[in-house]
Design a protein around this motif. Structure first.
Motif, mmCIF file in Angstrom:
data_model
loop_
_atom_site.group_PDB
_atom_site.id
_atom_site.type_symbol
_atom_site.label_atom_id
_atom_site.label_comp_id
_atom_site.label_asym_id
_atom_site.label_seq_id
_atom_site.Cartn_x
_atom_site.Cartn_y
_atom_site.Cartn_z
ATOM 1 N N ALA A 45 0.809 -1.212 0.000
ATOM 2 C CA ALA A 45 0.000 0.000 0.000
ATOM 3 C C ALA A 45 0.848 1.270 0.000
ATOM 4 C CB ALA A 45 -0.936 0.003 1.207
ATOM 5 N N ASN A 46 2.110 1.171 0.377
ATOM 6 C CA ASN A 46 2.908 2.377 0.580
ATOM 7 C C ASN A 46 4.107 2.513 -0.346
ATOM 8 O OD1 ASN A 46 1.896 3.983 3.073
ATOM 9 N ND2 ASN A 46 1.717 1.830 3.676
ATOM 10 N N LEU A 47 4.297 1.571 -1.249
ATOM 11 C CA LEU A 47 5.375 1.700 -2.224
ATOM 12 C C LEU A 47 4.800 1.914 -3.618
ATOM 13 C CD1 LEU A 47 7.933 -1.070 -1.191
ATOM 14 C CD2 LEU A 47 8.070 1.387 -0.783
ATOM 15 N N PRO A 48 5.321 2.880 -4.361
ATOM 16 C CA PRO A 48 4.907 3.034 -5.758
ATOM 17 C C PRO A 48 5.186 1.748 -6.527
ATOM 18 C CG PRO A 48 6.269 4.887 -5.039
ATOM 19 C CD PRO A 48 6.350 3.855 -3.954
ATOM 20 N N SER A 49 4.404 1.487 -7.538
ATOM 21 C CA SER A 49 4.503 0.216 -8.265
ATOM 22 C C SER A 49 5.908 -0.038 -8.796
ATOM 23 C CB SER A 49 3.497 0.187 -9.419
ATOM 24 O OG SER A 49 3.711 1.283 -10.298
ATOM 25 N N GLU A 50 6.615 1.036 -9.193
ATOM 26 C CA GLU A 50 7.947 0.834 -9.760
ATOM 27 C C GLU A 50 8.981 0.435 -8.711
ATOM 28 O OE1 GLU A 50 7.522 5.323 -9.028
ATOM 29 O OE2 GLU A 50 6.271 3.651 -9.708
ATOM 30 N N LEU A 51 8.681 0.651 -7.435
ATOM 31 C CA LEU A 51 9.616 0.296 -6.374
ATOM 32 C C LEU A 51 9.302 -1.043 -5.720
ATOM 33 C CD1 LEU A 51 10.263 3.652 -4.451
ATOM 34 C CD2 LEU A 51 11.623 2.575 -6.246
ATOM 35 N N ARG A 52 8.129 -1.571 -5.962
ATOM 36 C CA ARG A 52 7.740 -2.816 -5.290
ATOM 37 C C ARG A 52 8.693 -3.974 -5.558
ATOM 38 N NH1 ARG A 52 1.333 -1.974 -6.566
ATOM 39 N NH2 ARG A 52 1.057 -0.202 -5.123
ATOM 40 N N PRO A 53 9.261 -4.099 -6.762
ATOM 41 C CA PRO A 53 10.227 -5.198 -6.952
ATOM 42 C C PRO A 53 11.471 -5.077 -6.086
ATOM 43 C CG PRO A 53 9.423 -4.380 -9.073
ATOM 44 C CD PRO A 53 8.946 -3.414 -8.029
ATOM 45 N N ARG A 54 11.751 -3.895 -5.533
ATOM 46 C CA ARG A 54 12.928 -3.704 -4.685
ATOM 47 C C ARG A 54 12.682 -4.114 -3.238
ATOM 48 N NH1 ARG A 54 17.365 -0.770 -5.983
ATOM 49 N NH2 ARG A 54 17.508 -0.097 -8.152
ATOM 50 N N ALA A 55 11.443 -4.388 -2.882
ATOM 51 C CA ALA A 55 11.105 -4.764 -1.505
ATOM 52 C C ALA A 55 10.451 -6.141 -1.500
ATOM 53 C CB ALA A 55 10.177 -3.729 -0.878
ATOM 54 N N VAL A 56 11.060 -7.071 -0.799
ATOM 55 C CA VAL A 56 10.553 -8.448 -0.730
ATOM 56 C C VAL A 56 10.201 -8.760 0.719
ATOM 57 C CG1 VAL A 56 11.100 -10.881 -1.090
ATOM 58 C CG2 VAL A 56 11.982 -9.150 -2.680
ATOM 59 N N VAL A 57 8.990 -9.234 0.932
ATOM 60 C CA VAL A 57 8.557 -9.658 2.271
ATOM 61 C C VAL A 57 8.783 -11.164 2.391
ATOM 62 C CG1 VAL A 57 6.587 -9.875 3.831
ATOM 63 C CG2 VAL A 57 6.877 -7.787 2.458
ATOM 64 N N LYS A 58 9.520 -11.570 3.429
ATOM 65 C CA LYS A 58 9.827 -12.993 3.606
ATOM 66 C C LYS A 58 9.671 -13.398 5.064
ATOM 67 C CE LYS A 58 13.024 -15.218 1.527
ATOM 68 N NZ LYS A 58 14.307 -15.746 1.015
ATOM 69 N N GLU A 59 9.346 -14.663 5.251
ATOM 70 C CA GLU A 59 9.252 -15.212 6.604
ATOM 71 C C GLU A 59 10.642 -15.449 7.173
ATOM 72 O OE1 GLU A 59 7.641 -19.215 8.945
ATOM 73 O OE2 GLU A 59 7.125 -18.894 6.824
ATOM 74 N N LEU A 60 10.830 -15.025 8.398
ATOM 75 C CA LEU A 60 12.067 -15.340 9.114
ATOM 76 C C LEU A 60 11.772 -15.429 10.605
ATOM 77 C CD1 LEU A 60 15.044 -15.818 9.469
ATOM 78 C CD2 LEU A 60 15.448 -13.356 9.285
ATOM 79 N N THR A 61 11.836 -16.653 11.104
ATOM 80 C CA THR A 61 11.835 -16.874 12.548
ATOM 81 C C THR A 61 13.283 -17.049 12.961
ATOM 82 O OG1 THR A 61 9.661 -17.935 12.497
ATOM 83 C CG2 THR A 61 11.053 -18.376 14.420
ATOM 84 N N TRP A 62 13.745 -16.208 13.852
ATOM 85 C CA TRP A 62 15.163 -16.162 14.180
ATOM 86 C C TRP A 62 15.693 -17.535 14.576
ATOM 87 C CZ3 TRP A 62 14.144 -11.513 17.895
ATOM 88 C CH2 TRP A 62 13.781 -10.397 17.114
ATOM 89 N N GLY A 63 16.791 -17.904 13.949
ATOM 90 C CA GLY A 63 17.441 -19.167 14.254
ATOM 91 C C GLY A 63 16.843 -20.376 13.582
#
Length: 225
Positions: free
Chosen positions: A115-133
């Motif tokens: 919702a907060n990144l312009p469409s041209e910048l979305r490929p630069r931000a990846v959301v991934k799961e990470l549980t520490w360790g």
């Protein structure tokens, strides 16, 4: 990182924390974030430490252009969003940002990022799961220039896994930036543990919010930003 639903009305700033949204202005963008304290607890509200670290990055002393950045325990995503937006207007080249949290928070986090990144910048931000360790094999070791964390030091039972994760993600050149309010003796304990594995320096203190930013790196270098 941990999803801890606090009791109704408990703690500091209850009214702000229970608001369904929060709005900020960073990197010449208005950022509107959903919050969901009732469902996700501390993972779904904006804490002062994130705001302070965003402002610190916005000061411009750290060059994130085309750098590889990972945020741990991203929660609402504010810090990762700002890291993606910074420098784009001036240089048309921002950071490549991996924004992480536990599985239960990912859908909520992804919605704020999209919702907060312009469409041209979305490929630069990846959301991934990470549980520490636990999910480290899904990430390349030592591949990040910067590791960011805002108010992720609060559960003592996660300290060992957090340190393991930092060590795995770090190269000799990686810069770790952690912002936090020192509330309890266990917070000092974590800093002592961190100093046992990294060179650690306090680089900023926001007295109005009582938030400190620490820089950590492998070895004994004390590079200037």
């Amino acid at each position: 990182m941990a999803l801890v639903p606090y009791e109704e009305g408990a703690g500091w700033g209850a009214r702000q924390l229970h608001s369904p949204s929060a709005t900020y202005r960073f990197a010449s963008h208005t950022i509107r974030l959903k919050q969901d304290w009732r469902r996700l607890g501390v993972a779904a509200v904006v804490w002062d430490a994130a705001v302070v670290l965003c402002a610190y990055l916005e000061m411009g002393g750290i060059d994130l252009r085309d750098r590889s950045v990972i945020e741990l325990g991203a929660g609402t995503g504010l810090l990762g969003i700002v890291a993606t937006l910074l420098d784009v207007l001036l240089y048309r080249l921002g950071a490549h940002v991996t924004i992480t949290d536990r599985a239960a928070a990912l859908e909520f986090l992804e919605s704020n990022v999209q919702a907060n990144l312009p469409s041209e910048l979305r490929p630069r931000a990846v959301v991934k799961e990470l549980t520490w360790g636990k999910d480290l094999g899904n990430f390349p070791p030592g591949a990040f220039d910067f590791i960011l964390g805002a108010d992720i030091v609060y559960l003592e039972e996660t300290f060992a896994e957090l340190l393991q994760t930092l060590e795995y993600l770090c190269s000799e050149q990686t810069v770790i930036l952690l912002s936090c309010r020192i509330r309890y003796e266990r917070d000092h304990k974590f800093l002592k543990m961190l100093r046992g594995r990294f060179s650690v320096y306090e680089v900023h203190y926001d007295s109005s919010k009582d938030v400190r930013i620490y820089k950590a790196q492998r070895g004994s270098r004390k590079d200037d930003f």
